[in-house]
Design a protein around this motif. Sequence first.
Motif, PDB file in Angstrom:
ATOM      1  N   LEU A 107       0.890  -1.165   0.000  1.00  0.00           N
ATOM      2  CA  LEU A 107       0.000   0.000   0.000  1.00  0.00           C
ATOM      3  C   LEU A 107       0.921   1.205   0.000  1.00  0.00           C
ATOM      4  CD1 LEU A 107      -2.473  -1.357   2.659  1.00  0.00           C
ATOM      5  CD2 LEU A 107      -3.158  -0.685   0.349  1.00  0.00           C
ATOM      6  N   ALA A 108       0.910   1.994  -1.070  1.00  0.00           N
ATOM      7  CA  ALA A 108       1.955   3.010  -1.232  1.00  0.00           C
ATOM      8  C   ALA A 108       1.422   4.249  -1.916  1.00  0.00           C
ATOM      9  CB  ALA A 108       3.116   2.426  -2.052  1.00  0.00           C
ATOM     10  N   ASN A 109       2.055   5.388  -1.612  1.00  0.00           N
ATOM     11  CA  ASN A 109       1.757   6.611  -2.363  1.00  0.00           C
ATOM     12  C   ASN A 109       2.616   6.637  -3.631  1.00  0.00           C
ATOM     13  OD1 ASN A 109       4.036   6.954  -0.768  1.00  0.00           O
ATOM     14  ND2 ASN A 109       3.636   9.106  -0.358  1.00  0.00           N
ATOM     15  N   ILE A 110       2.025   7.113  -4.715  1.00  0.00           N
ATOM     16  CA  ILE A 110       2.636   7.117  -6.040  1.00  0.00           C
ATOM     17  C   ILE A 110       2.620   8.549  -6.562  1.00  0.00           C
ATOM     18  CG2 ILE A 110       2.422   6.237  -8.409  1.00  0.00           C
ATOM     19  CD1 ILE A 110       3.077   4.024  -6.411  1.00  0.00           C
ATOM     20  N   PHE A 111       3.690   8.943  -7.273  1.00  0.00           N
ATOM     21  CA  PHE A 111       3.820  10.328  -7.724  1.00  0.00           C
ATOM     22  C   PHE A 111       3.993  10.378  -9.247  1.00  0.00           C
ATOM     23  CE2 PHE A 111       5.336   9.909  -3.437  1.00  0.00           C
ATOM     24  CZ  PHE A 111       4.814  11.006  -2.775  1.00  0.00           C
ATOM     25  N   ARG A 112       3.085  11.094  -9.902  1.00  0.00           N
ATOM     26  CA  ARG A 112       3.218  11.312 -11.342  1.00  0.00           C
ATOM     27  C   ARG A 112       2.763  12.731 -11.683  1.00  0.00           C
ATOM     28  NH1 ARG A 112       1.001   5.847 -14.430  1.00  0.00           N
ATOM     29  NH2 ARG A 112       2.202   4.321 -13.221  1.00  0.00           N
ATOM     30  N   TYR A 113       3.625  13.438 -12.403  1.00  0.00           N
ATOM     31  CA  TYR A 113       3.263  14.784 -12.835  1.00  0.00           C
ATOM     32  C   TYR A 113       2.387  14.651 -14.074  1.00  0.00           C
ATOM     33  CZ  TYR A 113       3.505  19.716 -13.922  1.00  0.00           C
ATOM     34  OH  TYR A 113       3.166  21.027 -14.163  1.00  0.00           O
ATOM     35  N   ASP A 114       1.089  14.727 -13.854  1.00  0.00           N
ATOM     36  CA  ASP A 114       0.133  14.534 -14.933  1.00  0.00           C
ATOM     37  C   ASP A 114      -1.029  15.486 -14.697  1.00  0.00           C
ATOM     38  OD1 ASP A 114      -1.088  13.518 -17.155  1.00  0.00           O
ATOM     39  OD2 ASP A 114      -1.506  11.532 -16.323  1.00  0.00           O
ATOM     40  N   ARG A 115      -1.878  15.619 -15.677  1.00  0.00           N
ATOM     41  CA  ARG A 115      -3.058  16.462 -15.510  1.00  0.00           C
ATOM     42  C   ARG A 115      -3.991  15.822 -14.496  1.00  0.00           C
ATOM     43  NH1 ARG A 115      -8.096  16.422 -17.608  1.00  0.00           N
ATOM     44  NH2 ARG A 115      -7.549  14.679 -18.990  1.00  0.00           N
ATOM     45  N   PRO A 116      -4.269  16.520 -13.373  1.00  0.00           N
ATOM     46  CA  PRO A 116      -5.177  15.934 -12.387  1.00  0.00           C
ATOM     47  C   PRO A 116      -6.545  15.660 -13.005  1.00  0.00           C
ATOM     48  CG  PRO A 116      -4.018  17.812 -11.455  1.00  0.00           C
ATOM     49  CD  PRO A 116      -3.737  17.828 -12.932  1.00  0.00           C
ATOM     50  N   GLN A 117      -7.142  14.549 -12.602  1.00  0.00           N
ATOM     51  CA  GLN A 117      -8.448  14.160 -13.106  1.00  0.00           C
ATOM     52  C   GLN A 117      -9.195  13.452 -11.995  1.00  0.00           C
ATOM     53  OE1 GLN A 117      -8.097  10.632 -15.848  1.00  0.00           O
ATOM     54  NE2 GLN A 117      -5.923  11.189 -15.793  1.00  0.00           N
ATOM     55  N   ALA A 118     -10.473  13.186 -12.238  1.00  0.00           N
ATOM     56  CA  ALA A 118     -11.291  12.543 -11.209  1.00  0.00           C
ATOM     57  C   ALA A 118     -10.684  11.201 -10.814  1.00  0.00           C
ATOM     58  CB  ALA A 118     -12.714  12.352 -11.725  1.00  0.00           C
ATOM     59  N   GLY A 119     -10.440  11.039  -9.528  1.00  0.00           N
ATOM     60  CA  GLY A 119      -9.909   9.786  -9.036  1.00  0.00           C
ATOM     61  C   GLY A 119      -8.425   9.582  -9.271  1.00  0.00           C
ATOM     62  N   ARG A 120      -7.736  10.573  -9.826  1.00  0.00           N
ATOM     63  CA  ARG A 120      -6.309  10.430 -10.093  1.00  0.00           C
ATOM     64  C   ARG A 120      -5.596  11.745  -9.796  1.00  0.00           C
ATOM     65  NH1 ARG A 120      -3.878   6.430 -13.085  1.00  0.00           N
ATOM     66  NH2 ARG A 120      -1.620   6.569 -12.914  1.00  0.00           N
ATOM     67  N   TYR A 121      -4.641  11.697  -8.916  1.00  0.00           N
ATOM     68  CA  TYR A 121      -3.930  12.891  -8.481  1.00  0.00           C
ATOM     69  C   TYR A 121      -2.441  12.734  -8.761  1.00  0.00           C
ATOM     70  CZ  TYR A 121      -8.260  13.766  -5.904  1.00  0.00           C
ATOM     71  OH  TYR A 121      -9.571  13.979  -5.566  1.00  0.00           O
ATOM     72  N   ARG A 122      -1.727  13.846  -8.669  1.00  0.00           N
ATOM     73  CA  ARG A 122      -0.276  13.769  -8.860  1.00  0.00           C
ATOM     74  C   ARG A 122       0.387  12.987  -7.730  1.00  0.00           C
ATOM     75  NH1 ARG A 122       0.740  19.939 -11.226  1.00  0.00           N
ATOM     76  NH2 ARG A 122      -0.031  19.429 -13.331  1.00  0.00           N
ATOM     77  N   GLU A 123      -0.178  13.084  -6.553  1.00  0.00           N
ATOM     78  CA  GLU A 123       0.152  12.105  -5.509  1.00  0.00           C
ATOM     79  C   GLU A 123      -1.101  11.278  -5.281  1.00  0.00           C
ATOM     80  OE1 GLU A 123       1.741  11.633  -0.919  1.00  0.00           O
ATOM     81  OE2 GLU A 123       0.657  13.441  -1.492  1.00  0.00           O
ATOM     82  N   HIS A 124      -1.041  10.012  -5.624  1.00  0.00           N
ATOM     83  CA  HIS A 124      -2.175   9.135  -5.366  1.00  0.00           C
ATOM     84  C   HIS A 124      -1.670   7.879  -4.668  1.00  0.00           C
ATOM     85  CE1 HIS A 124      -0.715   7.888  -9.383  1.00  0.00           C
ATOM     86  NE2 HIS A 124      -1.152   6.674  -9.072  1.00  0.00           N
ATOM     87  N   HIS A 125      -2.569   6.965  -4.395  1.00  0.00           N
ATOM     88  CA  HIS A 125      -2.228   5.816  -3.557  1.00  0.00           C
ATOM     89  C   HIS A 125      -2.671   4.531  -4.241  1.00  0.00           C
ATOM     90  CE1 HIS A 125      -2.420   9.333  -0.960  1.00  0.00           C
ATOM     91  NE2 HIS A 125      -1.587   8.707  -0.148  1.00  0.00           N
ATOM     92  N   GLN A 126      -1.861   3.502  -4.079  1.00  0.00           N
ATOM     93  CA  GLN A 126      -2.140   2.233  -4.745  1.00  0.00           C
ATOM     94  C   GLN A 126      -2.091   1.066  -3.766  1.00  0.00           C
ATOM     95  OE1 GLN A 126       0.543   1.558  -8.023  1.00  0.00           O
ATOM     96  NE2 GLN A 126      -0.462   3.018  -9.365  1.00  0.00           N
ATOM     97  N   PHE A 127      -2.929   0.087  -4.048  1.00  0.00           N
ATOM     98  CA  PHE A 127      -2.794  -1.258  -3.508  1.00  0.00           C
ATOM     99  C   PHE A 127      -2.298  -2.119  -4.657  1.00  0.00           C
ATOM    100  CE2 PHE A 127      -5.403  -5.351  -2.981  1.00  0.00           C
ATOM    101  CZ  PHE A 127      -4.404  -6.005  -2.290  1.00  0.00           C
ATOM    102  N   GLY A 128      -1.166  -2.783  -4.458  1.00  0.00           N
ATOM    103  CA  GLY A 128      -0.609  -3.616  -5.519  1.00  0.00           C
ATOM    104  C   GLY A 128      -0.085  -4.918  -4.956  1.00  0.00           C
ATOM    105  N   PHE A 129      -0.011  -5.937  -5.790  1.00  0.00           N
ATOM    106  CA  PHE A 129       0.563  -7.195  -5.347  1.00  0.00           C
ATOM    107  C   PHE A 129       1.303  -7.870  -6.488  1.00  0.00           C
ATOM    108  CE2 PHE A 129      -4.007  -7.586  -6.039  1.00  0.00           C
ATOM    109  CZ  PHE A 129      -4.129  -8.626  -6.957  1.00  0.00           C
TER     110      PHE A 129
END
Length: 418
Positions: A107-129
Amino acid sequence: MDYQSPRGTQDILPEEQPYWRFIQDKAADIAARYGYARIDTPTFEDARLFTRTVGEETDIVSKEMYTFADRGGSDLTLRPEGTAPVARAYIEHGMGSRPKPVKLYYLANIFRYDRPQAGRYREHHQFGFELIGDADAAADAEVIDMAWSFYRELGLTTLPVQLNSIGCPDCRKAYTTALKDYYAAGVAGQCQDCRTRYDNNPLRLLDCKKPDCSAAAAGAPHSADYLCPDCLTHFERLKALLGAVNIPFAVNHRLVRGLDYYRRTVFEIQPLEEGAQSTIGGGGRYDGLIGQLGGEATPAVGFATGIERIILNLKRQEIAVPPLSAPRFFLAWLGEAAAVPAFTLGAELRRAGVPLAQSLGSRSLKAQLRQASALGVSYTLILGESELAEGTIILRDMGNSEQRPLPLDGLAATLSAL
């Protein structure tokens, strides 16, 4: 106000926290059920980890990474995706010696410089396995089954899986040639990004969302038609396994994903609700990644999903989430002589496991009861000078306003039994 959160970031306020706890608890639960152990990697990594594995021509590396030089002159990057750091940790800590497959989740915060949109931010969070060390199509099927089951257990519905195979490096050569031949005559009419992709990353031509480029991609050759016998067998076995466990899927010949390390299986899960973002999560197989980073060649497959995008879909489907636990009791006090005993009593009750909030200042009983009501407690305890003298405390039922005295002796046990 002079200061606001940076564009593309958000403050997660108390009223939003039940969604986060609900999702994170479900993630930990399903990971444990499937045999995955948690791993946490640093928020920033050596920038080369991503330029080498994600691909220098991908949008992530060329446009979206937050890269900076530290005081020692090293180039570091805020984590733009979760798989490469897990692969790096797998090699660094000798996890290849563990019984296979090695199953890890994060469970981690992820950083991408992109155009913010609904449900997706420049700092967002993921569950991955990640499932590391098994090349069989059953590993791919388990990862997809776990992802699909995770969403279903959250209460989300209408979640078909979009599935494709982009082959291995050997059979992909013939497909890339066919794809470039198809686009050769019309590439000059594509967008600037696609003209660049034509030379550097032809598979990404299929992923462009601009109308003219998307229309051109509709008639492009299918990667599934160019699979070598081993990749074709793998893909057919995967489809059979998904069908056997009743996971709805459709082959999407334009699905390629955005990272260079993928091989064979790629998939996305896409809600059908009108207005929802098209993809809620996705993943695929990356058999070459660990070897590319200097480890022993190791097959692997994984998945990641954005937590903000899950919350967006939970709200759109009007799915109620459990509230967070809150104090059941409020401690009010009257008279200066009760101030210290009330504070002491509150600390003792909480240490005994009683969920309790208390008044910290000298206010009227009416004001304290308003505070208790705002907190939504079931009962208010009222301690005054007369109660202190008698060794009792008043218990007020906030539902019907009925009151009765309780002895201070053994109070924690009495309250726990209510």
